[in-house]
Design a protein around this motif. Structure first.
Motif, PDB file in Angstrom:
ATOM      1  N   LEU A   1     -31.646   8.078 -17.540  1.00 18.43           N
ATOM      2  CA  LEU A   1     -31.027   9.379 -17.274  1.00 18.43           C
ATOM      3  C   LEU A   1     -29.624   9.207 -16.714  1.00 18.43           C
ATOM      4  CD1 LEU A   1     -31.077  12.439 -17.026  1.00 18.43           C
ATOM      5  CD2 LEU A   1     -32.344  12.180 -14.876  1.00 18.43           C
ATOM      6  N   VAL A   2     -29.465   8.274 -15.771  1.00 17.00           N
ATOM      7  CA  VAL A   2     -28.150   7.921 -15.227  1.00 17.00           C
ATOM      8  C   VAL A   2     -27.851   6.498 -15.663  1.00 17.00           C
ATOM      9  CG1 VAL A   2     -26.751   7.613 -13.150  1.00 17.00           C
ATOM     10  CG2 VAL A   2     -28.439   9.470 -13.253  1.00 17.00           C
TER      11      VAL A   2
ATOM     12  N   ARG B   1     -28.100  15.012  -3.182  1.00 15.11           N
ATOM     13  CA  ARG B   1     -27.156  14.980  -4.303  1.00 15.11           C
ATOM     14  C   ARG B   1     -25.801  15.537  -3.883  1.00 15.11           C
ATOM     15  NH1 ARG B   1     -27.534  18.090 -10.201  1.00 15.11           N
ATOM     16  NH2 ARG B   1     -25.622  17.153 -11.047  1.00 15.11           N
TER      17      ARG B   1
ATOM     18  N   GLN C   1     -31.849   4.906 -11.700  1.00 15.86           N
ATOM     19  CA  GLN C   1     -30.549   5.239 -11.128  1.00 15.86           C
ATOM     20  C   GLN C   1     -30.411   6.729 -10.813  1.00 15.86           C
ATOM     21  OE1 GLN C   1     -28.491   3.203 -10.002  1.00 15.86           O
ATOM     22  NE2 GLN C   1     -28.549   1.295 -11.136  1.00 15.86           N
ATOM     23  N   ALA C   2     -31.521   7.466 -10.887  1.00 23.05           N
ATOM     24  CA  ALA C   2     -31.492   8.902 -10.619  1.00 23.05           C
ATOM     25  C   ALA C   2     -32.387   9.286  -9.444  1.00 23.05           C
ATOM     26  CB  ALA C   2     -31.908   9.676 -11.872  1.00 23.05           C
TER      27      ALA C   2
ATOM     28  N   VAL D   1     -35.094  15.355 -10.129  1.00 22.74           N
ATOM     29  CA  VAL D   1     -35.642  15.026 -11.443  1.00 22.74           C
ATOM     30  C   VAL D   1     -37.043  15.613 -11.579  1.00 22.74           C
ATOM     31  CG1 VAL D   1     -34.308  12.906 -11.725  1.00 22.74           C
ATOM     32  CG2 VAL D   1     -36.549  12.807 -10.627  1.00 22.74           C
TER      33      VAL D   1
ATOM     34  N   LEU E   1     -30.750  12.370  -7.303  1.00 31.25           N
ATOM     35  CA  LEU E   1     -30.638  13.439  -8.291  1.00 31.25           C
ATOM     36  C   LEU E   1     -31.997  14.112  -8.454  1.00 31.25           C
ATOM     37  CD1 LEU E   1     -28.692  14.694 -10.479  1.00 31.25           C
ATOM     38  CD2 LEU E   1     -29.744  13.086 -12.095  1.00 31.25           C
TER      39      LEU E   1
ATOM     40  N   LEU F   1     -35.719   6.424 -14.710  1.00 35.55           N
ATOM     41  CA  LEU F   1     -35.185   7.225 -13.611  1.00 35.55           C
ATOM     42  C   LEU F   1     -34.663   6.370 -12.457  1.00 35.55           C
ATOM     43  CD1 LEU F   1     -37.963   9.984 -13.474  1.00 35.55           C
ATOM     44  CD2 LEU F   1     -35.729  10.110 -14.607  1.00 35.55           C
TER      45      LEU F   1
ATOM     46  N   SER G   1     -21.440  12.972 -10.282  1.00 35.51           N
ATOM     47  CA  SER G   1     -22.364  11.865 -10.100  1.00 35.51           C
ATOM     48  C   SER G   1     -22.080  11.204  -8.764  1.00 35.51           C
ATOM     49  CB  SER G   1     -22.209  10.835 -11.232  1.00 35.51           C
ATOM     50  OG  SER G   1     -22.981   9.675 -10.981  1.00 35.51           O
TER      51      SER G   1
ATOM     52  N   VAL H   1     -24.343  10.794 -16.112  1.00 41.00           N
ATOM     53  CA  VAL H   1     -25.611  11.518 -16.186  1.00 41.00           C
ATOM     54  C   VAL H   1     -25.719  12.102 -17.587  1.00 41.00           C
ATOM     55  CG1 VAL H   1     -27.037  13.341 -15.205  1.00 41.00           C
ATOM     56  CG2 VAL H   1     -25.461  12.063 -13.727  1.00 41.00           C
TER      57      VAL H   1
ATOM     58  N   ASP I   1     -29.656  15.636 -20.389  1.00 42.67           N
ATOM     59  CA  ASP I   1     -31.107  15.505 -20.504  1.00 42.67           C
ATOM     60  C   ASP I   1     -31.740  16.691 -21.234  1.00 42.67           C
ATOM     61  OD1 ASP I   1     -33.243  13.715 -19.797  1.00 42.67           O
ATOM     62  OD2 ASP I   1     -33.962  15.240 -18.409  1.00 42.67           O
TER      63      ASP I   1
ATOM     64  N   THR J   1     -39.537   3.845 -13.134  1.00 38.99           N
ATOM     65  CA  THR J   1     -38.605   3.860 -12.000  1.00 38.99           C
ATOM     66  C   THR J   1     -38.799   2.629 -11.137  1.00 38.99           C
ATOM     67  OG1 THR J   1     -38.769   6.291 -11.902  1.00 38.99           O
ATOM     68  CG2 THR J   1     -37.787   5.174 -10.002  1.00 38.99           C
TER      69      THR J   1
END
Length: 354
Positions: free
Chosen positions: A142-143, A274, A173-174, A180, A178, A171, A295, A150, A153, A190
């Protein structure tokens, strides 16, 4: 729900640590839990029920963080190992679309199956357009690790549904900075040691109930059993009926720490996290003459490594990746970190082209 300031109070890194995209900073509660366990272990008081409880707590916290039921969450270790379950479950002749330049843990497991499946790479901006009928799976982060971009999505998931393709989303890096929703994807993977600040060796796989039958539990061991302590000897195999059938046996100390770190983030408003990180990143971008990026990661061209060297000389911990320098802003960072990085970067050439 805890405030952002309460979460920030859990951390005490050295000034200038701008490298959460490589490895997060352990909250004090996490390091204390591991220190206490080392003392118990060293004195012969190893406590297996405590480890079991930590796994349950970490699973529940991650489920809360990514918006799924804990029954949809399996515990893992590395992204590549979890992705390999998906790659190995694809039928011969399957067509997979990946992102050009994505992190190899999302890509290598499919390329390793290249003698029997077809793997295509497309630019991030063209990912949704590349998902057409005949594509069996789209696999992407995603990232993006190298750039902090980003991905769109909404467009990717909509295109996959329209084309009848499965989705695998990384996920790593999110999750943690962020907001999600892992329930959007057939499978998500992840690693928790970056933005979620857990020890390395703790990770999560989520699988939608509708996709579970298509995912072979190729790494099934005793911990994947319906009742692990009652089904830890053969020859019969009684796997858990939910996502726990994809569990791997937990590395105990890692999960003691993961339970603490995951609780810290799951009980804090991710939107506030975020806003803090991406806000600092955009302040840096503005100081460099760049447009906002939205980001928490700022990635700048650095083919000769001069920007990396200048940042390190100024006391910043950052990463050099793919001919770029990457700065990641998380909960412990503040305006002084921005000023430190901005001063170093402007001394290497002032404003940067967009």
């Amino acid at each position: 729900m805890r405030s952002l300031d309460e979460l920030r109070a859990d951390f005490d890194p050295a000034p200038g640590y701008l490298n959460a995209a490589t490895a997060g900073v352990a909250p004090r509660r996490t390091t204390q839990a591991i220190r206490d366990d080392l003392d118990r272990w060293g004195s012969g008081r190893l406590d297996v029920p405590r480890y079991e409880a930590a796994v349950r707590e970490a699973r529940a916290s991650f489920a809360q963080l990514v918006g799924v039921d804990p029954a949809r969450v399996a515990i893992g270790s590395q992204v590549s190992a979890m992705t390999s379950l998906v790659a190995g479950s694809l039928p011969d002749g399957a067509r997979v679309v990946c992102v050009d330049g994505d992190f190899t843990s999302v890509v290598f497991p499919f390329l390793a199956q290249g003698d029997r499946i077809r793997v295509e790479h497309v630019p991030p901006a063209g990912l949704a357009d590349a998902i057409v009928p005949g594509v069996d799976l789209v696999a992407y982060a995603l990232v993006q690790s190298a750039t902090g971009e980003v991905l769109d999505d909404e467009a990717v998931v909509a295109a996959a549904r329209s084309a009848g393709a499965r989705t695998l989303c990384d996920l790593t890096q999110a999750a943690g900075w962020l907001p999600v929703d892992a329930g959007r994807y057939d499978v998500s993977v992840t690693a928790a040691y970056k933005w979620l600040c857990a020890p390395r060796g703790a990770g999560f796989l989520t699988v939608r109930e509708e996709a579970q039958d298509a995912l072979r539990p190729a790494q099934a061991g005793w911990y994947a059993g319906d009742d692990p302590w009652a089904s830890c000897y053969g020859p019969a195999m009684h796997l858990a009926s939910d996502a726990r059938r994809y569990d791997v046996s937990p590395a105990w100390q890692a999960w003691l720490g993961a339970a603490e770190s995951l609780d810290a983030f799951a009980t804090t408003d991710t939107a506030a996290v975020r806003a803090h990180g991406a806000g600092l990143a955009d302040t840096l971008r503005a100081g460099l003459g760049l447009e906002p990026g939205g980001s928490a990661v700022v990635s700048l061209a650095d083919p000769d490594g001069s920007r990396l060297a200048a940042l390190e000389a100024a006391g910043c911990r950052v990463a050099g990746r793919a001919g770029r320098v990457r700065l990641a802003f998380h909960v412990w960072n503040d305006e002084e970190d921005v000023a430190r990085a901005l001063g170093a970067l402007t001394r290497t050439g002032g404003a940067l082209p967009a």
